[in-house]
Design an enzyme around this catalytic site. Structure first.
Site, PDB file in Angstrom:
ATOM      1  N   ASN A   1     -27.648 -54.992  13.946  1.00 28.47           N
ATOM      2  CA  ASN A   1     -28.519 -56.154  14.134  1.00 28.47           C
ATOM      3  C   ASN A   1     -29.130 -56.518  12.781  1.00 28.47           C
ATOM      4  OD1 ASN A   1     -31.237 -57.540  14.894  1.00 28.47           O
ATOM      5  ND2 ASN A   1     -30.092 -57.456  16.803  1.00 28.47           N
TER       6      ASN A   1
ATOM      7  N   CYS B   1     -25.949 -46.732  17.639  1.00 28.51           N
ATOM      8  CA  CYS B   1     -24.728 -45.981  17.307  1.00 28.51           C
ATOM      9  C   CYS B   1     -23.713 -46.063  18.448  1.00 28.51           C
ATOM     10  CB  CYS B   1     -25.051 -44.514  17.067  1.00 28.51           C
ATOM     11  SG  CYS B   1     -26.056 -44.196  15.613  1.00 28.51           S
TER      12      CYS B   1
ATOM     13  N   GLU C   1     -22.002 -43.729  19.809  1.00 30.28           N
ATOM     14  CA  GLU C   1     -22.128 -42.658  20.805  1.00 30.28           C
ATOM     15  C   GLU C   1     -23.137 -43.031  21.885  1.00 30.28           C
ATOM     16  OE1 GLU C   1     -22.201 -42.432  17.550  1.00 30.28           O
ATOM     17  OE2 GLU C   1     -21.352 -40.546  16.819  1.00 30.28           O
TER      18      GLU C   1
ATOM     19  N   CYS D   1     -24.984 -38.510  14.458  1.00 29.69           N
ATOM     20  CA  CYS D   1     -26.312 -38.420  13.842  1.00 29.69           C
ATOM     21  C   CYS D   1     -27.263 -37.651  14.771  1.00 29.69           C
ATOM     22  CB  CYS D   1     -26.858 -39.817  13.550  1.00 29.69           C
ATOM     23  SG  CYS D   1     -27.533 -40.656  14.997  1.00 29.69           S
TER      24      CYS D   1
ATOM     25  N   CYS E   1     -28.082 -39.229  18.214  1.00 30.25           N
ATOM     26  CA  CYS E   1     -26.940 -39.158  19.140  1.00 30.25           C
ATOM     27  C   CYS E   1     -26.750 -37.742  19.652  1.00 30.25           C
ATOM     28  CB  CYS E   1     -25.677 -39.672  18.459  1.00 30.25           C
ATOM     29  SG  CYS E   1     -25.757 -41.450  18.174  1.00 30.25           S
TER      30      CYS E   1
HETATM   31  N1  THU Z   1     -23.289 -44.734  13.302  1.00 27.19           N
HETATM   32  C1  THU Z   1     -22.757 -44.467  14.526  1.00 27.19           C
HETATM   33  O1  THU Z   1     -22.365 -45.376  15.270  1.00 27.19           O
HETATM   34  N2  THU Z   1     -22.682 -43.176  14.906  1.00 27.19           N
HETATM   35  C2  THU Z   1     -23.121 -42.118  14.159  1.00 27.19           C
HETATM   36  O2  THU Z   1     -23.116 -40.992  14.641  1.00 27.19           O
HETATM   37  C3  THU Z   1     -23.539 -42.335  12.777  1.00 27.19           C
HETATM   38  C4  THU Z   1     -23.785 -43.738  12.396  1.00 27.19           C
HETATM   39  C5  THU Z   1     -23.400 -46.140  12.895  1.00 27.19           C
HETATM   40  C6  THU Z   1     -24.822 -46.644  12.817  1.00 27.19           C
HETATM   41  C7  THU Z   1     -24.672 -47.777  11.841  1.00 27.19           C
HETATM   42  O3  THU Z   1     -24.272 -48.941  12.557  1.00 27.19           O
HETATM   43  C8  THU Z   1     -23.514 -47.363  10.935  1.00 27.19           C
HETATM   44  O4  THU Z   1     -22.855 -46.322  11.622  1.00 27.19           O
HETATM   45  C9  THU Z   1     -23.965 -46.845   9.585  1.00 27.19           C
HETATM   46  O5  THU Z   1     -24.924 -45.870   9.699  1.00 27.19           O
END
Ligand code: THU
Length: 173
Positions: free
Chosen positions: A77, A85, A87, A124, A127
């Protein structure tokens, strides 16, 4: 926490160690068929990520015990912290569609449009917390299959292995 961690003055009642086992594969051909299929779904689904700010496209694909395949991608966004994320998008979808169907495995892949995508990235902290709550809620471990678009694959037996000392609903009692 080994001996080196302790200051000379400390005299703990006990010291503890934490370790866990995980698997490593050279490439997808070494994976069992069902996991290879799930990883393929995650790798290709990165194309559906909405990541115009980070250019880091993540996708997660789940297989439930009943055999449903559900996918999610990261949704960013212009107000950066609003982004979600892959997940957690996936878990929300699973919880909405099949709230009583435990998750057996989740493959997570990414495509780094501005860099390389050939080594596994792990979920992360937020998640991990969400994944562990899902395991707890449906009383079923979730196997994690982590890989980029190609190369090495890590398989973690259960999400909780990635989050020792988890804060759980038990702590609220
Ligand atoms: N991101 C995820 O979708 N999953 C993770 O476990 C780590 C990070 C995404 C969040 C953000 O949109 C992009 O990756 C960069 O951090």
């Amino acid at each position: 926490m080994g001996k080196d961690f302790l200051s000379p003055q400390s005299h703990p009642m006990a010291t503890h160690q934490h370790q866990f086992e995980f698997e490593e594969y050279d490439n997808e051909h070494e994976l069992p068929e069902a996991d290879r299929f799930l990883l393929h779904k995650a790798r290709t689904h990165t194309a559906n990520a909405y990541a115009p700010y980070s250019h880091f496209r993540v996708a997660a694909a789940a297989r439930t015990v009943a055999g449903h395949i559900v996918k999610g991608t990261n949704q960013e966004n212009a107000s950066y912290p609003v982004g979600i994320c892959a997940e957690r998008v996936l878990l929300s979808t699973l919880s909405s569609l099949y709230p009583d169907d435990p998750v057996e495995a989740i493959a997570i892949s990414y495509q780094n449009v501005e860099g390389s995508s050939d080594s596994p990235a792990s979920p992360c902290g937020l998640c991990r917390q969400s994944l562990v709550e899902y395991e707890y809620r449906l009383h079923h471990p979730i196997r994690l299959i982590l890989s980029g678009q190609e190369g090495k694959i890590l398989v973690i037996k259960r999400a909780k292995d990635l989050l020792p000392f988890t804060f759980t609903p038990e702590d609220l009692k």
